[in-house]
Design a protein around this motif. Sequence first.
Motif, PDB file in Angstrom:
ATOM      1  N   LYS A  61      11.172  -4.899 -14.307  1.00 57.53           N
ATOM      2  CA  LYS A  61       9.878  -4.505 -14.856  1.00 57.53           C
ATOM      3  C   LYS A  61       8.699  -5.193 -14.163  1.00 57.53           C
ATOM      4  N   SER A  62       8.996  -6.014 -13.163  1.00 57.04           N
ATOM      5  CA  SER A  62       7.965  -6.748 -12.413  1.00 57.04           C
ATOM      6  C   SER A  62       7.056  -7.571 -13.310  1.00 57.04           C
ATOM      7  N   TRP A  63       7.638  -8.224 -14.309  1.00 46.44           N
ATOM      8  CA  TRP A  63       6.839  -9.070 -15.190  1.00 46.44           C
ATOM      9  C   TRP A  63       6.552 -10.395 -14.506  1.00 46.44           C
ATOM     10  N   GLY A  64       5.390 -10.982 -14.842  1.00 42.88           N
ATOM     11  CA  GLY A  64       5.036 -12.295 -14.338  1.00 42.88           C
ATOM     12  C   GLY A  64       5.586 -13.377 -15.255  1.00 42.88           C
ATOM     13  N   LYS A  65       5.433 -14.629 -14.829  1.00 39.83           N
ATOM     14  CA  LYS A  65       5.998 -15.756 -15.575  1.00 39.83           C
ATOM     15  C   LYS A  65       5.380 -15.939 -16.962  1.00 39.83           C
ATOM     16  N   ILE A  66       4.101 -15.628 -17.097  1.00 41.42           N
ATOM     17  CA  ILE A  66       3.440 -15.809 -18.402  1.00 41.42           C
ATOM     18  C   ILE A  66       4.041 -14.853 -19.435  1.00 41.42           C
ATOM     19  N   ARG A  67       4.213 -13.594 -19.043  1.00 43.32           N
ATOM     20  CA  ARG A  67       4.776 -12.595 -19.957  1.00 43.32           C
ATOM     21  C   ARG A  67       6.227 -12.952 -20.309  1.00 43.32           C
ATOM     22  N   ILE A  68       6.990 -13.366 -19.322  1.00 40.08           N
ATOM     23  CA  ILE A  68       8.392 -13.743 -19.558  1.00 40.08           C
ATOM     24  C   ILE A  68       8.451 -14.926 -20.523  1.00 40.08           C
ATOM     25  N   THR A  69       7.605 -15.929 -20.286  1.00 41.29           N
ATOM     26  CA  THR A  69       7.555 -17.110 -21.166  1.00 41.29           C
ATOM     27  C   THR A  69       7.221 -16.707 -22.594  1.00 41.29           C
ATOM     28  N   ASN A  70       6.195 -15.868 -22.760  1.00 43.93           N
ATOM     29  CA  ASN A  70       5.789 -15.446 -24.104  1.00 43.93           C
ATOM     30  C   ASN A  70       6.881 -14.659 -24.813  1.00 43.93           C
ATOM     31  N   TYR A  78       8.911 -13.950  -6.222  1.00 47.36           N
ATOM     32  CA  TYR A  78       7.801 -13.805  -7.175  1.00 47.36           C
ATOM     33  C   TYR A  78       6.545 -13.322  -6.454  1.00 47.36           C
ATOM     34  N   GLU A  79       6.226 -13.978  -5.350  1.00 46.41           N
ATOM     35  CA  GLU A  79       5.011 -13.614  -4.603  1.00 46.41           C
ATOM     36  C   GLU A  79       5.133 -12.229  -3.996  1.00 46.41           C
ATOM     37  N   SER A  80       6.303 -11.897  -3.484  1.00 50.45           N
ATOM     38  CA  SER A  80       6.478 -10.577  -2.872  1.00 50.45           C
ATOM     39  C   SER A  80       6.378  -9.469  -3.928  1.00 50.45           C
ATOM     40  N   THR A  81       6.959  -9.688  -5.109  1.00 54.70           N
ATOM     41  CA  THR A  81       6.851  -8.707  -6.197  1.00 54.70           C
ATOM     42  C   THR A  81       5.392  -8.541  -6.605  1.00 54.70           C
ATOM     43  N   PHE A  82       4.692  -9.670  -6.715  1.00 54.29           N
ATOM     44  CA  PHE A  82       3.273  -9.626  -7.093  1.00 54.29           C
ATOM     45  C   PHE A  82       2.462  -8.844  -6.057  1.00 54.29           C
ATOM     46  N   GLU A  83       2.676  -9.144  -4.770  1.00 62.39           N
ATOM     47  CA  GLU A  83       1.938  -8.457  -3.691  1.00 62.39           C
ATOM     48  C   GLU A  83       2.174  -6.948  -3.742  1.00 62.39           C
ATOM     49  N   ASN A  84       3.443  -6.544  -3.847  1.00 60.54           N
ATOM     50  CA  ASN A  84       3.780  -5.115  -3.875  1.00 60.54           C
ATOM     51  C   ASN A  84       3.151  -4.419  -5.076  1.00 60.54           C
ATOM     52  N   LEU A  85       3.263  -5.063  -6.237  1.00 60.56           N
ATOM     53  CA  LEU A  85       2.715  -4.493  -7.464  1.00 60.56           C
ATOM     54  C   LEU A  85       1.194  -4.374  -7.361  1.00 60.56           C
ATOM     55  N   ALA A  86       0.557  -5.422  -6.845  1.00 59.36           N
ATOM     56  CA  ALA A  86      -0.902  -5.431  -6.724  1.00 59.36           C
ATOM     57  C   ALA A  86      -1.383  -4.324  -5.788  1.00 59.36           C
ATOM     58  N   PHE A 102      -4.008 -15.927  -9.338  1.00 62.29           N
ATOM     59  CA  PHE A 102      -3.376 -14.979  -8.408  1.00 62.29           C
ATOM     60  C   PHE A 102      -4.104 -13.644  -8.478  1.00 62.29           C
ATOM     61  N   VAL A 103      -4.302 -13.177  -9.708  1.00 60.46           N
ATOM     62  CA  VAL A 103      -4.874 -11.845  -9.934  1.00 60.46           C
ATOM     63  C   VAL A 103      -6.287 -11.757  -9.365  1.00 60.46           C
ATOM     64  N   TYR A 104      -7.132 -12.740  -9.697  1.00 57.22           N
ATOM     65  CA  TYR A 104      -8.525 -12.679  -9.255  1.00 57.22           C
ATOM     66  C   TYR A 104      -8.642 -12.855  -7.739  1.00 57.22           C
ATOM     67  N   ASP A 105      -7.820 -13.719  -7.157  1.00 58.10           N
ATOM     68  CA  ASP A 105      -7.840 -13.896  -5.698  1.00 58.10           C
ATOM     69  C   ASP A 105      -7.434 -12.595  -4.999  1.00 58.10           C
ATOM     70  N   LYS A 106      -6.410 -11.933  -5.545  1.00 58.13           N
ATOM     71  CA  LYS A 106      -5.930 -10.684  -4.949  1.00 58.13           C
ATOM     72  C   LYS A 106      -6.979  -9.587  -5.096  1.00 58.13           C
ATOM     73  N   ALA A 107      -7.668  -9.554  -6.241  1.00 59.52           N
ATOM     74  CA  ALA A 107      -8.712  -8.551  -6.464  1.00 59.52           C
ATOM     75  C   ALA A 107      -9.819  -8.714  -5.417  1.00 59.52           C
ATOM     76  N   LYS A 108     -10.241  -9.955  -5.174  1.00 55.72           N
ATOM     77  CA  LYS A 108     -11.278 -10.224  -4.159  1.00 55.72           C
ATOM     78  C   LYS A 108     -10.806  -9.763  -2.778  1.00 55.72           C
ATOM     79  N   GLU A 109      -9.562 -10.092  -2.460  1.00 52.85           N
ATOM     80  CA  GLU A 109      -9.007  -9.724  -1.163  1.00 52.85           C
ATOM     81  C   GLU A 109      -8.984  -8.206  -0.975  1.00 52.85           C
ATOM     82  N   LEU A 110      -8.557  -7.480  -2.017  1.00 54.60           N
ATOM     83  CA  LEU A 110      -8.462  -6.021  -1.921  1.00 54.60           C
ATOM     84  C   LEU A 110      -9.832  -5.345  -1.895  1.00 54.60           C
TER      85      LEU A 110
END
Length: 156
Positions: free
Chosen positions: A72-81, A105-113, A145-153
Motif C-alpha cells: 500500500k506504499s504506506w509511510g512510517k508514520i501511518r504504519i506506526t499509528n 523506503y526512499e525509492s517507494t516514496f520517490e515513485n509514489l511522489a 520529505f513531503v515538503y522538500d519533494k513538493a519544492k523539487e517537483l
Amino acid sequence: MNSIYTIKEALLKLEHFCAYQERCHGEVVSKLYSLKMTADEIDTIVVQLIEHNFLNETRFACSFARGKHRMKSWGKIRITNELKARQISSTNITLALKEISIEEYESTFENLAERCWDSIPEKNILKKRKKFCDYLLRRGYESHFVYDKAKELEQK
C-alpha cells in the motif's frame, strides 16, 4: 456454560485463524468473543496460541509493516499509528520499522511522489501542491520529505 465451542474446538479454530495470516492479540480476542467464549477460556486459549507460536506480536508487527509498505506504499508514520491502534508495544513497533530498509523506503516514496504529482491535473500550482502534500501526509510520510519533494517537483 454458554460457549458454543469447547476450549479444544475453539483452539483448533483459532490455530487455523492465526495460521492463515499473522494476527495481533486484539484480533484473536475479538474473534474468541464472537465465538461466545468466556474471559477465562479466552485467556487459556491465548496462552496456548502463544506457547505454540501461532500468536507472536513481534512477528505480526514486522509482517504488518513490510506488507503495508510494499503493498500500500504506506509511510512510517501511518504504519506506526496503525500498530499503536492495535495496542502493539513501542518496542515491537521499532523492530517492525527496521524491517523496511532506508533504500526501499526512499525509492517507494520517490515513485509514489512522482506518480502522484503527475496525476494531479490542477493548473493552480498552490492547489496542486496542497493536494500533493495532503495525499503523501495521509499516506504517512514525514512532512520534511513531503515538503522538500513538493519544492523539487515545482521547480521542474
